[in-house]
Design an enzyme around this catalytic site. Structure first.
Site, PDB file in Angstrom:
ATOM      1  N   ASP A 165       0.781  -1.317  -0.008  1.00 48.53           N
ATOM      2  CA  ASP A 165      -0.142   0.193  -0.066  1.00 48.53           C
ATOM      3  C   ASP A 165       0.837   1.226  -0.067  1.00 48.53           C
ATOM      4  O   ASP A 165       0.411   2.403  -0.258  1.00 48.53           O
ATOM      5  CB  ASP A 165      -0.887  -0.064   1.353  1.00 48.53           C
ATOM      6  CG  ASP A 165      -1.961  -0.863   1.047  1.00 48.53           C
ATOM      7  OD1 ASP A 165      -2.232  -1.597   0.009  1.00 48.53           O
ATOM      8  OD2 ASP A 165      -2.567  -1.331   2.181  1.00 48.53           O
ATOM      9  N   ARG A 564      27.196 -24.517 -14.032  1.00 47.59           N
ATOM     10  CA  ARG A 564      26.935 -23.825 -15.376  1.00 47.59           C
ATOM     11  C   ARG A 564      27.105 -22.263 -14.851  1.00 47.59           C
ATOM     12  O   ARG A 564      26.607 -21.806 -14.016  1.00 47.59           O
ATOM     13  CB  ARG A 564      25.839 -24.111 -15.941  1.00 47.59           C
ATOM     14  CG  ARG A 564      25.831 -23.198 -17.137  1.00 47.59           C
ATOM     15  CD  ARG A 564      24.837 -23.805 -18.279  1.00 47.59           C
ATOM     16  NE  ARG A 564      25.316 -24.770 -19.099  1.00 47.59           N
ATOM     17  CZ  ARG A 564      24.814 -25.606 -20.038  1.00 47.59           C
ATOM     18  NH1 ARG A 564      23.376 -25.254 -20.298  1.00 47.59           N
ATOM     19  NH2 ARG A 564      25.448 -26.631 -20.280  1.00 47.59           N
ATOM     20  N   GLN A 662      15.776  -1.837 -25.229  1.00 47.74           N
ATOM     21  CA  GLN A 662      15.387  -0.611 -25.288  1.00 47.74           C
ATOM     22  C   GLN A 662      14.111  -0.733 -25.507  1.00 47.74           C
ATOM     23  O   GLN A 662      13.314   0.355 -25.516  1.00 47.74           O
ATOM     24  CB  GLN A 662      16.055  -0.041 -26.720  1.00 47.74           C
ATOM     25  CG  GLN A 662      17.275   0.468 -26.594  1.00 47.74           C
ATOM     26  CD  GLN A 662      17.680   1.235 -27.917  1.00 47.74           C
ATOM     27  OE1 GLN A 662      17.270   0.967 -29.034  1.00 47.74           O
ATOM     28  NE2 GLN A 662      18.886   1.274 -27.786  1.00 47.74           N
TER      29      GLN A 662
END
EC number: 2.7.1.11
Length: 793
Positions: A165, A564, A662
């Site tokens: 809020d 990874r 963009q």
């Protein structure tokens, strides 16, 4: 507060911190928990999770668990709160608090970090006040020894406000507000497309029982026709006014009407106004096809926005420091953001002002209620009123203001154009749209732009006017001819570093061409956030969210394959803002940027760090690299280096994000920021034109008649282009100093680097400025539209 230059990695030795989330959940709470745990561990302290909020504190046992570095991994992108939150009745009774005190004393915890709304924080403060008497009772009843009581003689409390809020005074943005706005705007955008197909009126009810922040910002961000908020009920006879307004918009050619209602909306008599009431009113009086949508808990859901993750992380760091620096004399505090500065505020002062708002509303002192909500709320309200409730004057000013977009397109440019056009029309000016940048200005690609010409632009990405990177120097003569031909009295330039450079070139051309002696203002709009004179530029927040959500997906893939490491290249020219902020928001292991020089030793250290990381449960890595951080250490080079050094331990993948950064629809921040910047720029031009009007003509050649409008720390300010030259590194197209560089150590600490955090930079305790409520009217200065995060970073 005196800051001894203590080694931060030893500040917490022998101390224990517990962290809990309480009350309604909010996106970004997990980021705060993660930062609290990791910074706590970094200082040498023990950190405990308290599961299920205060209920867990009362019940003890397995609810209070020691946290580890790995236990908060992968939390950053999750909404809600991982450690759980519960409404707790037991803690409201003294005997419940006694049980909680016993559990803490037995574990030797004397530092409590509470993440929640004002109710949760008030509870924490009461607990702290009673602490000494609770211990006396526990010793009397034989539950703890005198020695245990002495070791835990004092309880420190720091709060972070987690509430969608944004109803807590003293904080610009509470954790979760920005994410809730993201959810609401997603829905508004979806509804807009269907409403336009059918010419409908849509009424959207958003959360906010006692606070209209979400409703107000949504109304600004989607260009709503009307907003109902509890702080400022509509005037008597609003029903007629509303219907006139809706009919008027239809007559102007608008195919849809949007009305935003906060769930706590009421009229001047204190009677609730529901979305159903409004629907009946519109259907009965106007016969418009009307639909209502109540958003409900959708607003609490979903992944936290980049802003909320950075906010939560920064607050977590600040909270740990505040706890470890606290003495029995310092009052319980909340850590918060004001502009982009971390601040500490006395908890009870904030709670008091928050209560003052409720009192003001109950006593029907509406103006006071809005002021007490703070500057950002007040500015939002003033901008909304101006854009939604003022009809254009019958008398024209005969002033022609031209608007041009320069450089690469970015999200939020259109919002700035829209508000500039509409505020200009309200001021009585003729607004002119220049297509295709300075080149279009030279070629006379100019046409009048009207009120309806920009409707629906706030939510559109890119640049509707069209942009070009061309600088004005090669066209300066043609440009001055165009300005004379179209009788342009003032220029609004919206764009990135080229807009700034172009503005400078136009100012330099004033000596030779009198036509260029007109007021000009540059509004920074670029994903790179590299314009001198402003901490933020329009479009950067949208790009940051795009990068962050992409990193989330990549991390997920890496978590699946194990062992990874991903290397991701981000945009930004030579400016490391996007790489650094995305590093914080996505939890990167390193972010290579031009401003923070690095060499072979650093690369070696980063690789070694990842090798160590692969030995833990967290078998994945994320490395960000700004596109121009180093001419020789390219993305391919870093990929090759990591691949070779990680052989047999981890494998690597690389991603170049490119132009997707963009694009996309603007985030709520960029819509709101663009709207305020456009409006403030045109109001400034109107005042400036009065100053420079002499003998029947406009002549502006002083440095302060060509400015950059930027957000600095806590306010929007105008700075002469000429003065900003000293602060600019023209070769690399960046400002010489950047505020966000101070956040880089936080990113490194959260990635487990043992670097030193400069503790001298920390926020000092401030006080909530009692808002200028009781001041006599003439002294009241008109508030300037403040900033994001300011307001939302």
């Amino acid at each position: 507060m005196s800051h001894t230059s203590m080694d931060p990695t030893k500040m917490g030795i022998g101390r224990s911190i517990a962290v809990l989330t309480s009350g309604g959940d909010a996106q970004g709470m997990n980021a705060a928990v993660r930062a609290t745990v990791r910074v706590g561990i970094y200082t040498g302290a023990k950190v405990y999770f308290v599961h299920e909020g205060y209920q867990g504190l009362v019940d003890g046992g397995d609810n209070i668990k020691l946290a580890t570095w790995e236990s908060v991994s992968m939390m950053l992108q999750l909404g809600g709160t991982v450690i759980g939150s519960a409404r707790c009745m037991d803690f409201r009774a003294r005997e419940g608090r006694m049980k909680a005190a016993l559990n803490l004393v037995k574990l030797g915890i004397t530092n409590l970090c509470v993440i929640g709304g004002d109710g949760s924080l008030t509870g924490a403060n009461q607990f702290r006040k009673e602490w000494a008497t609770l211990l006396v009772d526990l010793v009397k009843s034989g539950k703890i020894t005198d020695d245990e009581a002495r070791k835990s003689s004092h309880l420190n409390i720091v709060g972070m406000v987690g509430s969608i809020d944004n109803d807590f005074c003293g904080t610009d943005m509470t954790i979760g507000t920005d994410s809730a706005l993201h959810r609401i705007i997603e829905v508004v955008d979806a509804i807009t497309t269907t409403a336009q197909s059918h010419q409908r009126t849509f009424i959207l009810e958003v959360m906010g029982r006692h606070c209209g922040y979400l409703a107000l910002v949504t109304a600004l961000a989607c260009g709503a026709d009307w907003v109902f908020i509890p702080e400022m009920p509509p005037d008597e006879g609003w029903e007629g006014h509303l219907c006139r307004r809706l009919a008027d918009q239809r007559a102007r050619g608008s195919r849809l009407n949007v009305i935003i209602v906060a769930e706590g909306a009421m009229d001047r008599g204190g009677n609730p106004i529901s979305s159903e009431d409004i629907k009946k009113l519109v259907e009965k009086n106007l016969g418009f096809d009307t639909r209502t949508t109540v958003l409900g808990h959708v607003q609490r859901g979903g992944t936290p926005s980049a802003f909320d993750r950075i906010l939560g992380s920064r607050m977590g760091v600040e909270a740990v420091m505040a706890l470890l620096e606290a003495t029995p004399e310092t009052p319980a505090c909340v850590v918060s953001l004001s502009g982009n500065q971390a601040v500490r505020l006395p908890l009870m002062e904030c709670v008091q002002v928050t209560k003052d708002v409720t009192t003001a509303m109950a006593e029907k002192r509406w103006e006071d209620a809005i002021k007490l909500r703070g500057k950002s709320f007040e500015n939002n309200w003033n901008t909304y009123k101006m854009l939604a409730h003022i009809n254009p004057p019958d008398t024209k000013s005969n002033i022609n203001v031209a608007i041009v977009n320069i450089g690469a397109p970015c999200a939020g440019m259109n919002a700035a154009v829209r508000s500039a056009v509409r505020i200009g029309i309200i001021q009585g000016h003729n607004m002119l749209a220049v297509h295709d940048g300075f080149e279009g200005l030279a070629q006379g690609k100019i046409e009048p732009i009207t009120w309806t010409g920009v409707s629906g632009w706030t939510g559109k990405g890119g640049s509707e006017l069209g942009t070009k990177r061309v600088l004005p120097s090669e066209y300066i003569e043609e440009i001055s001819l165009t300005i004379a031909k179209f009788n342009i009295h003032s220029l609004v330039i919206i764009g990135g570093f080229e807009a700034y450079m172009g503005g400078l070139e136009l100012v330099q051309g004033r000596d030779k061409y009198e036509e260029l002696c007109i007021p000009m203002v540059v509004i920074p709009a670029t994903v790179s956030n590299n314009v001198p004179g402003s901490d933020f530029s329009i479009g950067a927040d949208t790009a940051l969210n795009t990068i962050t959500s992409t990193c989330d997906r990549i991390k997920q893939s890496a978590a699946g394959t194990k062992r990874r490491v991903f290397i991701i290249e981000t945009a930004g020219g030579y400016c490391g803002y996007l790489a650094t902020m995305a590093g914080l928001a996505a939890g990167a292991d390193a972010a290579y940027i031009y401003e923070d020089k690095f060499g072979i030793r650093d690369l070696e250290m980063n690789v070694e760090h990842l090798v160590q990381k692969m030995k833990t449960d967290v078998k994945r890595g994320l490395i960000l690299r700004n596109e121009n951080c180093n001419a020789n250490y390219t993305t391919d080079f870093i990929f090759a280096l990591y691949s070779e050094e990680g052989k047999g331990i981890f494998d690597c993948r690389k991603n170049v994000l490119g132009h997707m950064q963009q694009g996309g629809t603007p985030t709520p921040f960029d819509r709101n920021f663009g709207t305020k910047m456009g409006s403030k720029a045109v109001l400034w031009i109107t005042e400036k034109l009065k100053e420079v009007y002499r003998h029947g003509r406009i002549f502006a050649n002083t440095p302060d008649s060509a400015c950059v409008l930027g957000m600095k720390k806590r306010a929007l300010t105008f700075q002469p282009l000429a003065e900003l030259k000293e602060q600019t590194d023209f070769e690399h197209r960046i400002p010489k100093t950047s505020w966000w560089l101070k956040l880089r150590p936080i990113m490194k600490i959260l990635a487990k680097y043992n670097i030193s955090l400069d503790t001298s930079e920390h926020a000092h305790m401030e006080h909530v400025i009692k808002k200028r409520v009781s001041m006599p009217a003439p002294l009241m200065k008109k508030a300037s539209p403040a900033t994001k995060h300011e307001e939302e970073e």
